[in-house]
Design a protein around this motif. Sequence first.
Motif, short mmCIF file in Angstrom:
data_model
loop_
_atom_site.label_atom_id
_atom_site.label_comp_id
_atom_site.label_asym_id
_atom_site.label_seq_id
_atom_site.Cartn_x
_atom_site.Cartn_y
_atom_site.Cartn_z
N ASN A 31 0.83 -1.21 0.00
CA ASN A 31 0.00 0.00 0.00
C ASN A 31 0.86 1.26 0.00
N SER A 32 1.93 1.25 0.79
CA SER A 32 2.84 2.40 0.82
C SER A 32 3.49 2.62 -0.54
N ALA A 33 3.93 1.53 -1.16
CA ALA A 33 4.57 1.64 -2.47
C ALA A 33 3.59 2.16 -3.52
N THR A 34 2.36 1.69 -3.46
CA THR A 34 1.34 2.14 -4.41
C THR A 34 1.05 3.63 -4.23
N GLN A 35 0.94 4.05 -2.98
CA GLN A 35 0.70 5.47 -2.71
C GLN A 35 1.87 6.33 -3.18
N ALA A 36 3.08 5.85 -2.95
CA ALA A 36 4.26 6.60 -3.39
C ALA A 36 4.27 6.72 -4.92
N LEU A 37 3.89 5.64 -5.61
CA LEU A 37 3.83 5.69 -7.07
C LEU A 37 2.78 6.70 -7.54
#
Length: 139
Positions: A31-37
Amino acid sequence: MKTRFSSLVTLKKSTMDKSERVVQKANADLNSATQALELSYDSLQDIDSPQSGTMSDMLVSRTLLSYQRGTIEHNKAWVEFSKNQLLQAKKQLKADMIEHEKFKYLEFEEIKKALKIKAIQEAKDLDEIALMTHVRKSS
């Protein structure tokens, strides 16, 4: 009732719980990686290209765009890595759940067998008591 599998069931349960926590952490990382993207893409949209000005302004804009594209690529790689980690964690959780269920089943069967033996012994004891009482009444 304690059996020879009780300690193994407890151990497998704790291993399964640990695997569940790993899956939750991997989910949070994804979820963190998706938000960062998503933020990277939003930031790319916010960068304005100068329509007029000095060459240094154009170079600065190009550098910002290049940097932001690099950030997007990095975040894409992070998302892919997080997906792989989540997949591995889910596989491990599935294996741990199967192991836990296997030993729980073995423990259940062991308890069932012990209860059956106990019931047979109680029936024998009751038959013996009935026979002794019958012999006393007959005499």
